[in-house]
Scaffold this motif. Structure first.
Motif, mmCIF file in Angstrom:
data_model
loop_
_atom_site.group_PDB
_atom_site.id
_atom_site.type_symbol
_atom_site.label_atom_id
_atom_site.label_comp_id
_atom_site.label_asym_id
_atom_site.label_seq_id
_atom_site.Cartn_x
_atom_site.Cartn_y
_atom_site.Cartn_z
ATOM 1 N N VAL A 147 -6.176 10.530 -0.239
ATOM 2 C CA VAL A 147 -6.351 9.829 -1.665
ATOM 3 C C VAL A 147 -7.443 8.823 -1.621
ATOM 4 O O VAL A 147 -7.708 8.251 -2.429
ATOM 5 C CB VAL A 147 -5.292 9.388 -2.308
ATOM 6 N N GLU A 153 -8.367 6.760 -4.766
ATOM 7 C CA GLU A 153 -8.332 5.118 -4.631
ATOM 8 C C GLU A 153 -9.523 4.599 -4.999
ATOM 9 O O GLU A 153 -9.801 3.526 -5.508
ATOM 10 C CB GLU A 153 -7.616 4.794 -3.458
ATOM 11 N N GLY A 212 0.657 -1.297 -0.054
ATOM 12 C CA GLY A 212 -0.164 0.039 0.001
ATOM 13 C C GLY A 212 0.894 1.214 -0.162
ATOM 14 O O GLY A 212 0.752 2.086 -0.705
ATOM 15 N N TYR A 248 -7.615 2.008 -7.177
ATOM 16 C CA TYR A 248 -5.967 2.055 -7.102
ATOM 17 C C TYR A 248 -5.669 1.529 -5.486
ATOM 18 O O TYR A 248 -6.197 1.667 -4.530
ATOM 19 C CB TYR A 248 -5.442 3.395 -7.074
ATOM 20 N N ASN A 307 2.523 1.774 -3.426
ATOM 21 C CA ASN A 307 1.514 2.449 -4.648
ATOM 22 C C ASN A 307 1.177 3.793 -3.955
ATOM 23 O O ASN A 307 1.188 4.610 -5.019
ATOM 24 C CB ASN A 307 0.510 1.534 -4.549
ATOM 25 N N SER A 308 0.973 4.177 -2.914
ATOM 26 C CA SER A 308 0.464 5.599 -2.622
ATOM 27 C C SER A 308 1.511 6.363 -2.880
ATOM 28 O O SER A 308 1.317 7.443 -3.450
ATOM 29 C CB SER A 308 -0.161 5.509 -1.064
ATOM 30 N N GLY A 334 -3.705 1.321 -3.053
ATOM 31 C CA GLY A 334 -2.847 2.139 -2.281
ATOM 32 C C GLY A 334 -3.329 1.940 -0.629
ATOM 33 O O GLY A 334 -4.088 1.061 -0.258
ATOM 34 N N SER A 352 1.478 9.626 -5.134
ATOM 35 C CA SER A 352 1.644 11.097 -4.545
ATOM 36 C C SER A 352 2.901 11.646 -5.363
ATOM 37 O O SER A 352 2.879 12.827 -5.613
ATOM 38 C CB SER A 352 1.967 11.070 -3.116
ATOM 39 N N THR A 369 -2.572 14.572 0.063
ATOM 40 C CA THR A 369 -2.431 13.616 -0.996
ATOM 41 C C THR A 369 -2.329 12.268 -0.330
ATOM 42 O O THR A 369 -2.999 11.411 -0.669
ATOM 43 C CB THR A 369 -1.262 13.922 -1.888
ATOM 44 N N VAL A 370 -1.389 12.290 0.756
ATOM 45 C CA VAL A 370 -1.283 10.971 1.297
ATOM 46 C C VAL A 370 -2.554 10.617 1.937
ATOM 47 O O VAL A 370 -2.976 9.477 2.132
ATOM 48 C CB VAL A 370 -0.093 11.120 2.328
#
Lengths: 289, 498, 335
Positions: C271, C275, C110, C280, C113-114, C282, C118, C267-268
Motif C-alpha cells: 500500500v 499511502e 501505523g 494516509y 491505520n493500515s 499507515g 486493508s 495489500t499490507v
C-alpha cells in the motif's frame, strides 16, 4: 534405446505449442499493440516538434497550434515529451520481464525437480526476498548507487522473480508424477535434460501468462518508481515522471498528466492481453483433458 | 539603539484585539487548520536541533523571543523592553517587558531568560545554531532584578538585538511539573511529532491575540498532499505551495492568496576552493549562462524578481551599484575556452526539499547546455544530501533569514552553513565591522559593500528572488504580507468564519 | 506450500496440515531473523545517518560525532544488532532515534491505520468480487461478461498511482469536491471516525482486487455449473437460484479464499504507493519516513511487522489451499 524413444513418444502429451498460443485473438492483439507502441516509442523522438527538455512557453499553457498538447509544469512541450518519454520503459520493462521469468522459471524447475532440501532452501530464500519490502530495497539501492537504469531493472527482477518461481513450481510439480517423467528418470536421463526436454515445454502456457503479466507489472513498477521519485530522474522525459510532475496541474492543464497516463495504460494492456490470451488457451486445453 | 516606538504599537494592537474579542465572544469556538510538511523529528521544546517548517509553525505560537523581526524586516522588541550596550559594546543590559505571563500562570522573569540561554549554549543539548550567538558567555549572565539581565560578552558585538531576533532563539520556561512552557499566543493541547499539534488560544497573552480560539497544525508527508488538502477544503491555510501550482490554485474561487517578499529561497552554489570553480573565469561563465527571466517565469511561475548573484535582496539597505548580469552564451563560451574548460561535465545535486529547487536545477541544466556545459541533475534523499554537506562541489543551497545573521553564516569561514567554502579576506573584514557596529546607517553601508563582493566573487549563483505565496481559503481573513515568509503562521488579528 | 507427495493428501484431518504448519512456523521465524539482519545491514549501508538528519546543515563534525556517541551509533555493528535483537526478545521495541518516541507507539498507530484500510478494502472486495464473478458467469460470453472481462483487463493493467491520481482529481480536487483528497487521520483517533477519509484509498485498492478475484470466481462458477451433479439438479427441475446459492456459490468461494489472503498480503506490503498518494498515515508511510530519517529501530520494527504479516497471510493461503485440495480429494473419492 529405441524402446525408450517409442515409449517417450507414447507417454509424452503434446505440449501446448506456441502456434496454439498465437491462434488466440488476445495474444495476437497484445503482440500487435506492443509492437505498435514500441515502434511509436522508437520513432517518437524523430516526430517530436520540440526539444523535450527545453521550455517553449510559460508553464501549463493550454493546447494551441504551436503546442498541440499544451505545455507542462516547466513550460516544456507535452507532445514532444510524450513522444520521447517511453524510451526507458521500452527497453527496461521487457528486459525486466524476460529476466524475472527466465530466472524464476530456472529456480522453480530446479526446485521442483530436485525436491527435498534443494527445494526447501530455494523456496525459503525466495520467501525472504518476498518478505523484504520492495520499497525499502529500492530506496536503499537507489540511495547507495543512484538511479541507474540497470539497477532499476535488477530491482524489478528481484521483486517479480519470486512470484514467477512460485507459480511455475506449482505448475511443474504435478508433471513429476507423469509417466514420461518417471520413465525418463528410470532410464537415467540426466536431470538437466529432463528439466529442459520434459518439464519446460509443458509449462509454456503458464510461462507466457507470467511473461505477459510481468511485462504489465514491470511497466507499472517502473512508472511508479518514477512517480515516487526513485526511478528515472528529471529532466529526462519519462511517462511515470510526467504524471508525478503534472499531477497537481490536472485542473489547469489536464493533458500534461493525462497524455502519459494513456500511453502507460496502452503499453500495459499489451502485456495483459498476452497474459489473458495464454490463460484462456490453458483453460481450454485443461477443459478438454 | 533600537528605536522604541513599541509602546504605541502595543496599545494599538491591544485595542484592535479587544474589538476583535468582543465581536467574537458570541460566536462559537472557531478553529483554524494549518497544513504544513510534517517532520517527525520535531519536539515541543524550542531548542530542537532540527529546524523544520512544522516545528517553526508550532514554536511561533507557543514561544516568544526577546526581540523579533517585524513583517517589514526591522528589529522590534518582544519579551525584552530594551537592550542597552555599554560604550565598548561588550556588556549588554536587557530589560524585560513587565507583566508577561507564562502558560502555567506564572510571570516570565530574568531567571527564565538565563536558564534558556544557558540551555541553548550547552553543547550537550545539540542546539547547533547557537554558534550564531557564540559571542554570549553563558557563564556571565547576571540577574540584576526579576526583569533585568546583564550579558557580559566574549567579544564586542553590535548586532546583539538582531542576533536574538532570529527565530531560533525563542525563550522558554520550565513549569513546576518539569514540562516546557512558553509565553506565546497559543497553549499546547496535544502533539504528535510530524503529524499533528492542537492548540488553544492563551487568553492572558501579552500581545495582540488571534481572532479565533483553536489552532490545529497538520503535518503532511509531502507538498502534493498539502496542496490537495487545501483544494479539498481540509485545511484553511497552506504553509507553502509549489510555484507551478499557483495558476491552478488561483482558478479556484474559494482560494485567496497573499504575496510577499521572502528571505528563504534556493540558489545554485559551487565550491570556490575546488577545481574547476576556483577559476574565476569558470565561475563567471556559470553566472553568464543563466536566462534569469526564464527561471523567474518557468521555475517560479512569474512570482519572483530577477536576481543579481547576491543574497539579502530584502534588507532595508540599497542594492550595490553593480550591473545586472544577463545571459551571454558567447562570453561564457569564450571564458571557458580561456580557462581551458570547454566540454565541462558537472553533476548538480539537490534534495529538492524546497519549492522551485528541482525546477531551477532542470532549467539551469538546459540553459548551460547551450554553452557546452553538460550538467546532470541528481536528486538525493535528505540524509544522503546532508551526509556530504560541505563536500558537494555543485549543489542547490538554500538561504533563509536576515543578511546579518543567516547570510554571514553561509559566507564566513568555519561556519557549518558555508557550503561554498567562501573565504574572502576583504569580505571577512567587512563582516567583522558589521558585527561590531550598532549604527544602522553604517550597517547598511557595510551590507551593500558585502553584497558587491558576493556579486563579484562568491560561489552563489542567485538567479531569482522568489516571492512567498500563501494560499488560504476564503473562510480566513486578516493574514498579512511578511518579509520573512511568516504570513501563514502569524495570527494576530486573523479571524475565521466557517 | 501445496501437497508435495501423494501420501500427505491421503491422510485427512487436522494433524495432516498442522504438522507441516508447525514446520512452516519454525521456518518463518528463521525467515524473519534473516530479513531483520538483512534490513539492519542494508539500512546501515545507506549514506547518511540519523545524526545528519537531526543536526542538519549547521552541524560541525564534532557536534555530529558527539550526537553519534549519545545515540550509540559508534558501537560495533554486531553489538548494535544483538542489543536490538535482545530487546525484541524481551518485548522491548526500543525508542526512535529521531525523536525519542517509543517505537511501539509509532508502530501501533501505523499498524492500526493500515490494518483498518486493508480490512475495509477486503470486507468490500470479497463480497463484491463474488457478486461480480457470479453475474459474469451467469451471462457467460454475453455483453455483461465481455464488458467485465475487458474492464478487468484494463483495471489490472493500470498502475495504482494512475487510478489514485485520477480518483483524486475526479472526486476531491478538480471535478467534484465530495471526498477528502488527503486521508489525514489524527494520531489519537480511530480511522473509523473518519469514514470519508478511507473511501478513496480503499477504492484504489479495491478496484484491481475485485477485478482479479471476480475473474477467479467467474471461472470457478462456470466450472461448477458444468459438473454432473449440477446438470442433474437442473434436469430434476431445481430452481436456478437454489442451485446457485446452495451448490454453485459454496464451491466458487473455495478458490478465492487462498487468493484473497494473497491479495491481503499484497495489500499490507504494497500500500506504500496508495499511502503516498493519499498521505494516509499507515505502516508504509511510517517505514518511508523512518528510512528518510535513517531511524534504525523504527525501520526494523516496521519491516518485521510487514514481513510477519506477509508471512502469516501466505501461510494461511497455503493452509487453506491444502485443506481445499484435501476436501476436494475426499469429495471426489466419495462421488
Amino acid at each position: 534405446m529405441e524402446l525408450t524413444v517409442v515409449l517417450r513418444r507414447r507417454f509424452r502429451p503434446r505440449p501446448v505449442g506456441w502456434w496454439r498460443l498465437w491462434a488466440s485473438v488476445q495474444v495476437r492483439w497484445g503482440v500487435v499493440l506492443l509492437v505498435a507502441m514500441t515502434a511509436l516509442i522508437a520513432i517518437g523522438p524523430l516526430l517530436a516538434p520540440y526539444d523535450p527538455a527545453a521550455p517553449v512557453g510559460r508553464p501549463y499553457v493550454s493546447p494551441s497550434a504551436d503546442a498541440w498538447l499544451g505545455t507542462d509544469n516547466l513550460g516544456r512541450d507535452v507532445l514532444s515529451r510524450v513522444l520521447c518519454g517511453g524510451v526507458y520503459l521500452a527497453w527496461m520493462a521487457p528486459i525486466s520481464a524476460l529476466l524475472s521469468v527466465t530466472i524464476g522459471t530456472a529456480i522453480a524447475l530446479v526446485a521442483a525437480y530436485r525436491g527435498g532440501w534443494v527445494d526447501l532452501a530455494l523456496m525459503r530464500s525466495l520467501d525472504v526476498l518476498l518478505a523484504f519490502p520492495g520499497v525499502l530495497l529500492t530506496l536503499l539501492c537507489v540511495s547507495v548507487f543512484g538511479p541507474q537504469p540497470l539497477l532499476l531493472v535488477g530491482l524489478i527482477v528481484l521483486t517479480l522473480m519470486p512470484g514467477v518461481a512460485r507459480v511455475i513450481r506449482g505448475a511443474a510439480l504435478p508433471l513429476l508424477n507423469r509417466e514420461y517423467v518417471l520413465w525418463a528418470k528410470a532410464v537415467g536421463t540426466p536431470g538437466l535434460v529432463i528439466i529442459l526436454r520434459e518439464l519446460l515445454p509443458n509449462v509454456s502456457s503458464p510461462l507466457l501468462v507470467e511473461l505477459g503479466l510481468r511485462l504489465s507489472w514491470s511497466v507499472g513498477i517502473l512508472s511508479s518508481m518514477s512517480f515516487i521519485g526513485y526511478g528515472i530522474q528529471p529532466p529526462a522525459a519519462d511517462w511515470g515522471l510526467m504524471v508525478s510532475e503534472n499531477g497537481s496541474g490536472l485542473g489547469a492543464q489536464p493533458f500534461a498528466a493525462l497524455a502519459p497516463i494513456v500511453m502507460i495504460v496502452f503499453y500495459t494492456i499489451g502485456g495483459s492481453l498476452i497474459a489473458e490470451g495464454a490463460a484462456r488457451v490453458i483453460a481450454r486445453t485443461e477443459g478438454k483433458a | 539603539m533600537i528605536p522604541m516606538k513599541f509602546n504605541r504599537a502595543v496599545t494599538v494592537a491591544l485595542l484592535a484585539a479587544t474589538t476583535v474579542l468582543t465581536t467574537h465572544t458570541l460566536a462559537q469556538a472557531q478553529e483554524l487548520v494549518l497544513g504544513v510538511i510534517g517532520n517527525s523529528k520535531d519536539m515541543v521544546q524550542p531548542y530542537s536541533p532540527t529546524s523544520s517548517a512544522s516545528a517553526g509553525s508550532l514554536y511561533d505560537q507557543l514561544y516568544d523571543s526577546l526581540t523579533a523581526y517585524d513583517s517589514k524586516g526591522a528589529v522590534v522588541m518582544e519579551l525584552a523592553e530594551s537592550m542597552t550596550p555599554n560604550a565598548t559594546m561588550d556588556v549588554w543590559t536587557v530589560k524585560l517587558r513587565p507583566n508577561v505571563e507564562r502558560h502555567d500562570g506564572k510571570p516570565f522573569t530574568a531567571d527564565d531568560v538565563i536558564a534558556s540561554v544557558k540551555y541553548m549554549m550547552d553543547p550537550a543539548n545539540n542546539f547547533v545554531v547557537s554558534s550564531q550567538i557564540d559571542f554570549v558567555d553563558p557563564t556571565k549572565l547576571h540577574k540584576i532584578d526579576d526583569l533585568t539581565i546583564e550579558f557580559t560578552l566574549k567579544r564586542p558585538f553590535g548586532l546583539f538585538a538582531n542576533a536574538f531576533a532570529d527565530n531560533d532563539f525563542r525563550m522558554r520556561a520550565i513549569a513546576d511539573d518539569g514540562s516546557v512552557v512558553g509565553t506565546g499566543p497559543f497553549k499546547l493541547e496535544s502533539f504528535t511529532p510530524g503529524q499533528e499539534a492542537r492548540l488553544t488560544r492563551f487568553e492572558d497573552y501579552w500581545g495582540e491575540k488571534p481572532g479565533f480560539d483553536k489552532l490545529r497544525i497538520i503535518g503532511f508527508r509531502d507538498q502534493q498532499a498539502v496542496t490537495n488538502a487545501l483544494r479539498g477544503g481540509q485545511i484553511d491555510v497552506a504553509y507553502s505551495v509549489p510555484y507551478t501550482d499557483v495558476p491552478a490554485l488561483t482558478k479556484d474561487p474559494k482560494l485567496k492568496t497573499v504575496i510577499s517578499g521572502t528571505a528563504t529561497y534556493p540558489m545554485l552554489a559551487v565550491r570556490v576552493d575546488t577545481p574547476p570553480f576556483n577559476d574565476s573565469r569558470v565561475l563567471e561563465a556559470l553566472k553568464l549562462v543563466i536566462d534569469r527571466q526564464q527561471i523567474v517565469d518557468n521555475a517560479f511561475g512569474g512570482y519572483a524578481k530577477i536576481a543579481n548573484d547576491f543574497l539579502g535582496n530584502n534588507t532595508a539597505c540599497p542594492a550595490p551599484a553593480e550591473p545586472q548580469r544577463v545571459q551571454d552564451i558567447a562570453k561564457a563560451k569564450q571564458l571557458l575556452a580561456e580557462a581551458g574548460k570547454t566540454n565541462l561535465k558537472l553533476e548538480l545535486v539537490t534534495d529538492g526539499a524546497f519549492a522551485g529547487m528541482m525546477e531551477m536545477a532542470q532549467l539551469y541544466a538546459q540553459q548551460a547546455a547551450q554553452a557546452g556545459i553538460a550538467i546532470k541533475v541528481r536528486r538525493l534523499d535528505p540524509a544522503s544530501f546532508l551526509n556530504r554537506w560541505r563536500e558537494w562541489p555543485f549543489l542547490i543551497s538554500l538561504t533563509s533569514g536576515p543578511y546579518e545573521t543567516a547570510t554571514l553564516a553561509a559566507l564566513l569561514p568555519g561556519q557549518g552553513e558555508n557550503a561554498t567554502h567562501f573565504d574572502d579576506a576583504e569580505y571577512n573584514d567587512l563582516a567583522k565591522k558589521l558585527q561590531s557596529t550598532g549604527d544602522l546607517t553604517e550597517q547598511c553601508k557595510l551590507i551593500t559593500q558585502l553584497q558587491a563582493i558576493e556579486y563579484k566573487r562568491s560561489g552563489h549563483i542567485v538567479a531569482a528572488y522568489p516571492e512567498n505565496i500563501t494560499v488560504y481559503r476564503d473562510t480566513v481573513s486578516g493574514l498579512q504580507p511578511d518579509l520573512y515568509g511568516r504570513t501563514p503562521i502569524h495570527y494576530a488579528g486573523v479571524t475565521v468564519s466557517k | 506450500m501445496s501437497v508435495d507427495s501423494p501420501n500427505d493428501s491421503a491422510v485427512i484431518g487436522v494433524l495432516a496440515w498442522a504438522w507441516p504448519l508447525l514446520g512452516r512456523l519454525m521456518q518463518g521465524v528463521l525467515t524473519l531473523l534473516a530479513v531483520s539482519l538483512l534490513i539492519f545491514l542494508a539500512a546501515r549501508a545507506l549514506p547518511g545517518d540519523v545524526a545528519n538528519m537531526i543536526l542538519g546543515q549547521s552541524a560541525t563534525q564534532d557536534q555530529l560525532a558527539a550526537l553519534r556517541t549519545q545515540l550509540g551509533l559508534d558501537q560495533p555493528l554486531w553489538w548494535q544488532y544483538l542489543t536490538w535483537l535482545g530487546g525484541i526478545l524481551h518485548g522491548d521495541w526500543g525508542v526512535s532515534l529521531a525523536n525519542g518516541q517509543p517505537v511501539a507507539e509509532i508502530l501501533t498507530l501505523g499498524v492500526r491505520n493500515s490494518a483498518t484500510l486493508s480490512g475495509v478494502a477486503l470486507a468490500v472486495m470479497l463480497p463484491l468480487s463474488l457478486l461480480v464473478g457470479v453475474i459474469a458467469a451467469q451471462f457467460r460470453d454475453g455483453f455483461v461478461d465481455r464488458l467485465f472481462l475487458g474492464m478487468s483487463m484494463v483495471a489490472n493493467a493500470v498502475p495504482d498511482f494512475v487510478t489514485g491520481t485520477v480518483l483524486v482529481a475526479l472526486f476531491a480536487t478538480t471535478v467534484l469536491h465530495v471526498l477528502p483528497a488527503v486521508s489525514f487521520i489524527p494520531p489519537g483517533d480511530s480511522p473509523f471516525s473518519y469514514p470519508d477519509a478511507l473511501v478513496l484509498p480503499a477504492i484504489t485498492v479495491i478496484i484491481p482486487g475485485v477485478m482479479y478475484l471476480a475473474r477467479l470466481v467467474r471461472v470457478a462458477v462456470i466450472d461448477v455449473m458444468a459438473t454432473e451433479y449440477i446438470q442433474t439438479a437442473i434436469l430434476k427441475g431445481m430452481s436456478p437460484s437454489r442451485i446457485l446459492f446452495r451448490h454453485a456459490l459454496p464451491n466458487a468461494v473455495a478458490p478465492i479464499i487462498p487468493a484473497a489472503s494473497l491479495v491481503a498480503a499484497f495489500t499490507v506490503g504494497g500500500v506504500v504507493v496508495v499511502e503516498y498518494l493519499f498521505a494516509y498515515p499507515g505502516i508504509g508511510s511510517a517505514l518511508v519516513d523512518a528510512v528518510t530519517n535513517r531511524d534504525l529501530p523504527v525501520i526494523q520494527a516496521n519491516v518485521l511487522v510487514i514481513a510477519s504479516a506477509y508471512f502469516i497471510l501466505n501461510l494461511i493461503a497455503d493452509a487453506l489451499a491444502q485443506r481445499d485440495d484435501a476436501s476436494t480429494q475426499q469429495g471426489r473419492s466419495q462421488a
